[in-house]
Write an enzyme that holds these catalytic residues in place. Structure first.
Site, mmCIF file in Angstrom:
data_model
loop_
_atom_site.group_PDB
_atom_site.id
_atom_site.type_symbol
_atom_site.label_atom_id
_atom_site.label_comp_id
_atom_site.label_asym_id
_atom_site.label_seq_id
_atom_site.Cartn_x
_atom_site.Cartn_y
_atom_site.Cartn_z
ATOM 1 N N GLU A 1 2.203 -7.432 8.602
ATOM 2 C CA GLU A 1 2.443 -6.006 8.785
ATOM 3 C C GLU A 1 3.331 -5.413 7.696
ATOM 4 O O GLU A 1 3.303 -4.212 7.463
ATOM 5 C CB GLU A 1 3.092 -5.753 10.153
ATOM 6 C CG GLU A 1 2.086 -5.653 11.277
ATOM 7 C CD GLU A 1 0.989 -4.630 10.984
ATOM 8 O OE1 GLU A 1 -0.178 -5.078 10.829
ATOM 9 O OE2 GLU A 1 1.267 -3.439 10.912
ATOM 10 N N ASP B 1 -10.294 1.372 -24.419
ATOM 11 C CA ASP B 1 -10.675 1.191 -23.013
ATOM 12 C C ASP B 1 -10.779 2.517 -22.289
ATOM 13 O O ASP B 1 -10.059 3.450 -22.605
ATOM 14 C CB ASP B 1 -9.573 0.418 -22.239
ATOM 15 C CG ASP B 1 -9.550 -1.049 -22.566
ATOM 16 O OD1 ASP B 1 -10.558 -1.565 -23.052
ATOM 17 O OD2 ASP B 1 -8.493 -1.664 -22.311
ATOM 18 N N PRO C 1 0.820 -1.225 0.000
ATOM 19 C CA PRO C 1 0.000 0.000 0.000
ATOM 20 C C PRO C 1 0.850 1.270 0.000
ATOM 21 O O PRO C 1 0.329 2.358 -0.223
ATOM 22 C CB PRO C 1 -0.840 -0.112 1.284
ATOM 23 C CG PRO C 1 -0.276 -1.236 2.069
ATOM 24 C CD PRO C 1 0.568 -2.067 1.175
ATOM 25 N N ARG D 1 -3.633 -8.448 -20.518
ATOM 26 C CA ARG D 1 -4.632 -8.140 -21.535
ATOM 27 C C ARG D 1 -4.117 -7.120 -22.560
ATOM 28 O O ARG D 1 -4.692 -6.982 -23.642
ATOM 29 C CB ARG D 1 -5.956 -7.682 -20.916
ATOM 30 C CG ARG D 1 -5.892 -6.386 -20.209
ATOM 31 C CD ARG D 1 -7.180 -6.111 -19.454
ATOM 32 N NE ARG D 1 -8.327 -5.796 -20.315
ATOM 33 C CZ ARG D 1 -8.472 -4.658 -20.993
ATOM 34 N NH1 ARG D 1 -7.543 -3.732 -20.932
ATOM 35 N NH2 ARG D 1 -9.542 -4.438 -21.737
#
Ligand code: ADE
Length: 254
Positions: free
Chosen positions: A125, A178, A98, A163
């Site tokens: 963690e 897209d 993150p 993709r």
């Protein structure tokens, strides 16, 4: 053919990659995906991969040695595959975290240019800081929220990258239009029936006028982006006609 190595404590989670377009891409030889179980690279009778943090505090931290050993082993194949291992690795070694740079379509496009990627999935963690400082070349987050591990994040990145590989999608150029590839959100799509419960498909789409259809689609993409993600309009490449249409939207006249 692209090669993707994934280092994880949860290889079982990756069954998603065995279906649909991702599976086809693998059987068609566009990409070769290898899963590696981090525990296989841990030493000692208990093959421990995590320990409590120095300094105390909650949670467990992934130890550096199994991760370094795993990555060094996996990259041995560089030599086997005619990709000599150089001091600064030629292929990205990406930690899913993150704290990484936010994943976007343009990062997917950038990664799709590489012959080889190595993704490391964190758990608990976090990972020992020396993995960040001395081993990985990139850190990617799939969004501002915290998952229990990097596995879902790695699958998101693999899906978005694979993709884009030439031949992965059936229709020619399907990835070019897209959402986000154009810098705009895509407008609406319709399929049969032309009348569903009294709700009609816009006439222009059934008109057969390629020029009018393209213009309508562009305008609807602009409208949707204006409504939902106006921030994207600051960086999208816009023609004079696009700007005129946005002016109409701003004035409430379209
Ligand atoms: N691991 C845990 N949360 C994550 C996130 N948001 N992105 C990437 N890896 C993660």
């Amino acid at each position: 053919m692209m090669r993707i190595d994934i280092l994880t404590l949860l290889p079982e989670a990756f069954t998603y990659l065995n279906y649909s377009i991702l599976q086809r891409a693998q059987t068609a030889g566009l990409v070769d995906i290898h899963l590696h179980y981090l525990r296989d690279f841990a030493t000692g009778r208990h093959r421990i991969t995590d320990e409590p943090p120095f300094g105390g505090g909650g949670g467990m931290v992934l130890k550096p040695d199994p991760i370094f050993t795993a990555v060094e082993n996996i990259l041995q194949d560089h030599q086997v595959n005619d990709h000599p291992l150089t001091p600064s690795p030629p292929h990205p070694i990406i930690l899913m975290t993150p704290q990484g740079r936010p994943f976007t379509q343009s990062i997917a496009q950038e990664l799709a240019q590489h012959k080889r990627l190595l993704l490391i999935c964190g758990r608990y963690e976090g990972v020992d800081e020396r993995v960040r400082q001395r081993l990985v070349t990139d850190e990617i987050s799939i969004g501002d929220y915290v998952l229990t591990g990097g596995e879902l994040a790695a699958m998101v990145v693999v899906d978005a990258v694979v993709r884009l590989l030439p031949g992965a999608l059936g229709a020619e150029g399907a990835a070019e239009t897209d959402s986000h590839a154009t810098g705009l959100l895509e407008g609406p799509h319709y399929t049969k029936p032309a009348n569903f419960r009294g709700w009609e498909v816009p006439e222009v789409l059934r008109s057969g006028h390629a020029g009018q259809i393209a213009r309508w689609r562009r305008q609807e993409a602009l409208r949707r982006t204006w409504d939902r993600r106006p921030d994207l309009l600051l960086t999208a490449v816009l023609s004079e006609e696009d700007k005129w249409f946005l002016g109409q939207l701003a004035a409430g006249e379209a």
